[in-house]
Design a protein around this motif. Structure first.
Motif, PDB file in Angstrom:
ATOM      1  N   GLY A 146      48.028  32.178  43.088  1.00 32.19           N
ATOM      2  CA  GLY A 146      49.199  32.867  43.593  1.00 32.19           C
ATOM      3  C   GLY A 146      48.897  34.193  44.249  1.00 32.19           C
ATOM      4  O   GLY A 146      49.790  35.017  44.459  1.00 32.19           O
ATOM      5  N   LEU A 147      47.616  34.425  44.603  1.00 31.63           N
ATOM      6  CA  LEU A 147      47.236  35.689  45.231  1.00 31.63           C
ATOM      7  C   LEU A 147      47.790  35.784  46.651  1.00 31.63           C
ATOM      8  O   LEU A 147      47.825  34.785  47.369  1.00 31.63           O
ATOM      9  CB  LEU A 147      45.713  35.804  45.285  1.00 31.63           C
ATOM     10  CG  LEU A 147      45.012  35.965  43.929  1.00 31.63           C
ATOM     11  CD1 LEU A 147      43.532  35.671  44.065  1.00 31.63           C
ATOM     12  CD2 LEU A 147      45.223  37.371  43.395  1.00 31.63           C
ATOM     13  N   ARG A 181      49.402  31.126  49.737  1.00 30.63           N
ATOM     14  CA  ARG A 181      48.837  31.893  48.628  1.00 30.63           C
ATOM     15  C   ARG A 181      47.403  31.420  48.410  1.00 30.63           C
ATOM     16  O   ARG A 181      47.041  30.300  48.776  1.00 30.63           O
ATOM     17  CB  ARG A 181      49.654  31.697  47.353  1.00 30.63           C
ATOM     18  CG  ARG A 181      51.056  32.278  47.407  1.00 30.63           C
ATOM     19  CD  ARG A 181      51.034  33.790  47.447  1.00 30.63           C
ATOM     20  NE  ARG A 181      52.373  34.344  47.517  1.00 30.63           N
ATOM     21  CZ  ARG A 181      53.102  34.654  46.458  1.00 30.63           C
ATOM     22  NH1 ARG A 181      52.626  34.448  45.252  1.00 30.63           N
ATOM     23  NH2 ARG A 181      54.297  35.171  46.621  1.00 30.63           N
ATOM     24  N   ASN A 182      46.600  32.288  47.808  1.00 32.49           N
ATOM     25  CA  ASN A 182      45.202  31.962  47.554  1.00 32.49           C
ATOM     26  C   ASN A 182      44.910  31.858  46.071  1.00 32.49           C
ATOM     27  O   ASN A 182      45.675  32.345  45.226  1.00 32.49           O
ATOM     28  CB  ASN A 182      44.287  33.012  48.196  1.00 32.49           C
ATOM     29  CG  ASN A 182      44.251  32.883  49.705  1.00 32.49           C
ATOM     30  OD1 ASN A 182      44.447  31.801  50.248  1.00 32.49           O
ATOM     31  ND2 ASN A 182      44.015  33.989  50.392  1.00 32.49           N
ATOM     32  N   LEU A 183      43.814  31.221  45.774  1.00 33.68           N
ATOM     33  CA  LEU A 183      43.339  31.048  44.404  1.00 33.68           C
ATOM     34  C   LEU A 183      41.937  31.636  44.299  1.00 33.68           C
ATOM     35  O   LEU A 183      41.087  31.372  45.156  1.00 33.68           O
ATOM     36  CB  LEU A 183      43.334  29.567  44.025  1.00 33.68           C
ATOM     37  CG  LEU A 183      42.787  29.219  42.634  1.00 33.68           C
ATOM     38  CD1 LEU A 183      43.623  28.100  42.009  1.00 33.68           C
ATOM     39  CD2 LEU A 183      41.330  28.777  42.692  1.00 33.68           C
ATOM     40  N   VAL A 215      47.180  33.350  35.482  1.00 37.05           N
ATOM     41  CA  VAL A 215      45.808  33.528  34.998  1.00 37.05           C
ATOM     42  C   VAL A 215      45.521  32.480  33.936  1.00 37.05           C
ATOM     43  O   VAL A 215      46.224  32.403  32.925  1.00 37.05           O
ATOM     44  CB  VAL A 215      45.613  34.941  34.403  1.00 37.05           C
ATOM     45  CG1 VAL A 215      44.162  35.147  33.967  1.00 37.05           C
ATOM     46  CG2 VAL A 215      46.026  36.002  35.399  1.00 37.05           C
ATOM     47  N   GLU A 216      44.487  31.667  34.154  1.00 36.95           N
ATOM     48  CA  GLU A 216      44.141  30.596  33.209  1.00 36.95           C
ATOM     49  C   GLU A 216      42.628  30.448  33.148  1.00 36.95           C
ATOM     50  O   GLU A 216      41.895  30.915  34.034  1.00 36.95           O
ATOM     51  CB  GLU A 216      44.740  29.263  33.673  1.00 36.95           C
ATOM     52  CG  GLU A 216      46.243  29.208  33.714  1.00 36.95           C
ATOM     53  CD  GLU A 216      46.732  27.833  34.155  1.00 36.95           C
ATOM     54  OE1 GLU A 216      47.357  27.145  33.344  1.00 36.95           O
ATOM     55  OE2 GLU A 216      46.463  27.462  35.311  1.00 36.95           O
ATOM     56  N   TRP A 217      42.164  29.777  32.099  1.00 33.05           N
ATOM     57  CA  TRP A 217      40.780  29.315  32.097  1.00 33.05           C
ATOM     58  C   TRP A 217      40.610  28.310  33.240  1.00 33.05           C
ATOM     59  O   TRP A 217      41.546  27.592  33.579  1.00 33.05           O
ATOM     60  CB  TRP A 217      40.419  28.636  30.772  1.00 33.05           C
ATOM     61  CG  TRP A 217      40.346  29.555  29.600  1.00 33.05           C
ATOM     62  CD1 TRP A 217      41.204  29.608  28.546  1.00 33.05           C
ATOM     63  CD2 TRP A 217      39.369  30.574  29.365  1.00 33.05           C
ATOM     64  NE1 TRP A 217      40.832  30.593  27.664  1.00 33.05           N
ATOM     65  CE2 TRP A 217      39.702  31.192  28.137  1.00 33.05           C
ATOM     66  CE3 TRP A 217      38.240  31.017  30.065  1.00 33.05           C
ATOM     67  CZ2 TRP A 217      38.940  32.234  27.601  1.00 33.05           C
ATOM     68  CZ3 TRP A 217      37.491  32.060  29.530  1.00 33.05           C
ATOM     69  CH2 TRP A 217      37.834  32.649  28.323  1.00 33.05           C
ATOM     70  N   LEU A 218      39.436  28.279  33.825  1.00 30.70           N
ATOM     71  CA  LEU A 218      39.170  27.334  34.905  1.00 30.70           C
ATOM     72  C   LEU A 218      39.315  25.909  34.381  1.00 30.70           C
ATOM     73  O   LEU A 218      38.615  25.505  33.455  1.00 30.70           O
ATOM     74  CB  LEU A 218      37.760  27.556  35.468  1.00 30.70           C
ATOM     75  CG  LEU A 218      37.364  26.690  36.658  1.00 30.70           C
ATOM     76  CD1 LEU A 218      38.252  26.969  37.857  1.00 30.70           C
ATOM     77  CD2 LEU A 218      35.902  26.906  37.010  1.00 30.70           C
ATOM     78  N   LYS A 219      40.243  25.157  34.951  1.00 30.07           N
ATOM     79  CA  LYS A 219      40.532  23.807  34.471  1.00 30.07           C
ATOM     80  C   LYS A 219      39.502  22.807  34.999  1.00 30.07           C
ATOM     81  O   LYS A 219      38.864  23.023  36.031  1.00 30.07           O
ATOM     82  CB  LYS A 219      41.944  23.386  34.898  1.00 30.07           C
ATOM     83  CG  LYS A 219      43.043  24.263  34.296  1.00 30.07           C
ATOM     84  CD  LYS A 219      44.416  23.729  34.602  1.00 30.07           C
ATOM     85  CE  LYS A 219      44.829  23.969  36.035  1.00 30.07           C
ATOM     86  NZ  LYS A 219      45.112  25.382  36.321  1.00 30.07           N
ATOM     87  N   ASN A 220      39.370  21.691  34.282  1.00 32.49           N
ATOM     88  CA  ASN A 220      38.376  20.673  34.657  1.00 32.49           C
ATOM     89  C   ASN A 220      38.639  20.106  36.047  1.00 32.49           C
ATOM     90  O   ASN A 220      37.697  19.852  36.806  1.00 32.49           O
ATOM     91  CB  ASN A 220      38.365  19.535  33.625  1.00 32.49           C
ATOM     92  CG  ASN A 220      37.714  19.946  32.328  1.00 32.49           C
ATOM     93  OD1 ASN A 220      36.850  20.819  32.311  1.00 32.49           O
ATOM     94  ND2 ASN A 220      38.125  19.338  31.228  1.00 32.49           N
TER      95      ASN A 220
END
Length: 334
Positions: A146-147, A181-183, A215-220
């Motif tokens: 969402g950046l 938006r960027n990630l 903000v999350e842990w990097l998902k698989n």
């Protein structure tokens, strides 16, 4: 006889598990152990006294679960030191001074970590209470979705590096979930650093640059896309900043607006005209500083300036330089 530290603690501590807290302080005093409490955890070592060298590699950290809440480091650290040298021990704490039921221990070698798992998993730490000891899932990557599209990697690295220590790398992509938006994928040098960063970003930066950031842990699924290079280049679009139907502004004005959006301070231009070439081409050097940006922009360029008055020459040179900076930052095509 009660030690001065224990007596002082007893005078000001609450009644929750007071006896074991005092025993902990006596152990710390007797063994010259130093514990630091920060961000909901209490830490020993990291590095321990006298340590020389790098942080132990991945695979040296273990996770300890099912710890009785009234047990502290005076029981836990000696137990886990009995199988190998500890680099660090982190006990998660509640505000009331009880532990949260789990901890992390990092050994100096992978072999000692594996030995701790084999020997201490299922250890009966209290009658009828066995702890679980497992290899820690050492996640080091976060994803920020969402950046705003006008953020570049250098600015993002500077901003995040200031509030989250031990940030090693920032990778920027188009968000697969939100238009324009960027990630960002953030890599930290340890699981602990990534955990602290996640807490800081979630608790302190729910809104970043005026946008709600997830903000999350990097998902698989994202890991697979990274590995297969299936993520798109980040969005950069100057035109999205102007929605009132006016003609597109100059490069100087675009750069001004971007710096204003990001609270970087305004560009300072230093331009020096050097020599007049054939067919009226005028060579000049430039140096541009943006106060909140880590890099300085320098170089040489040309303009047709033999018939221009000094003021116009300077303004045209600024425009050429501003366009070069926008291109370098990825906002426009070079």
């Amino acid at each position: 006889m009660e030690s001065p530290i224990a007596a002082n603690y007893k005078a000001r501590a609450g009644a929750v598990n007071l006896e074991n807290k005092i025993l902990l302080l006596q152990w710390m005093e007797n063994c010259n152990i130093h514990l630091v409490q920060v961000n909901g955890q209490r830490k020993y070592g990291g590095p321990p006294a006298g340590w020389i060298g790098k942080i132990p590699p991945l695979g040296t950290e273990i996770y300890i679960g099912n710890i009785p809440q009234e047990i502290y480091e005076d029981k836990l650290i000696p137990l886990f030191q009995s199988v190998g040298k500890l680099y660090e021990f982190r006990l998660m704490m509640t505000f009331s001074g009880l532990n949260r039921g789990f901890a992390y221990a990092r050994y100096t070698t992978v072999q000692d970590a594996e030995l701790a798992i084999s020997r201490l998993h299922g250890y009966e730490i209290q009658p009828g209470r066995r702890i679980g000891v497992h290899r820690s899932i050492e996640k080091c990557h976060l994803e920020l979705d969402g950046l705003p599209f006008y953020l570049d990697k250098v600015i993002l690295t500077t901003v995040l590096g200031a509030v989250t220590p031990d940030l090693e790398k920032v990778s920027l992509f188009a968000s697969p979930n939100m238009d324009m938006r960027n990630l960002a994928v953030l890599k930290y040098n340890s699981h602990q650093a990534a955990t602290m960063a996640k807490r800081v970003l979630c608790e302190g930066t729910l809104s970043l640059f005026g946008c709600a950031i997830k903000v999350e842990w990097l998902k698989n699924v994202m890991k697979k896309k990274l590995y297969c290079k299936n993520l798109q280049k980040p969005h950069f679009s100057i035109s999205q900043m102007f929605t009132n139907g006016d003609p597109a502004p100059s490069g100087v004005h675009c750069l001004y607006l971007i710096c204003e959006q990001l609270n970087l301070g305004q560009p300072v231009y230093k331009i020096k005209f050097l020599s007049l070439g054939s067919h009226g081409w005028l060579r000049f050097s430039y140096q541009v500083t943006i106060p909140g940006y880590s890099d300085q922009f320098t170089g040489y360029a040309w303009l047709i300036g033999d018939k221009l008055i000094p003021t116009d020459k300077y303004e045209q040179a600024k425009e050429i330089v501003a366009l070069k900076i926008l291109a370098k930052l990825g906002y426009i095509d070079d």
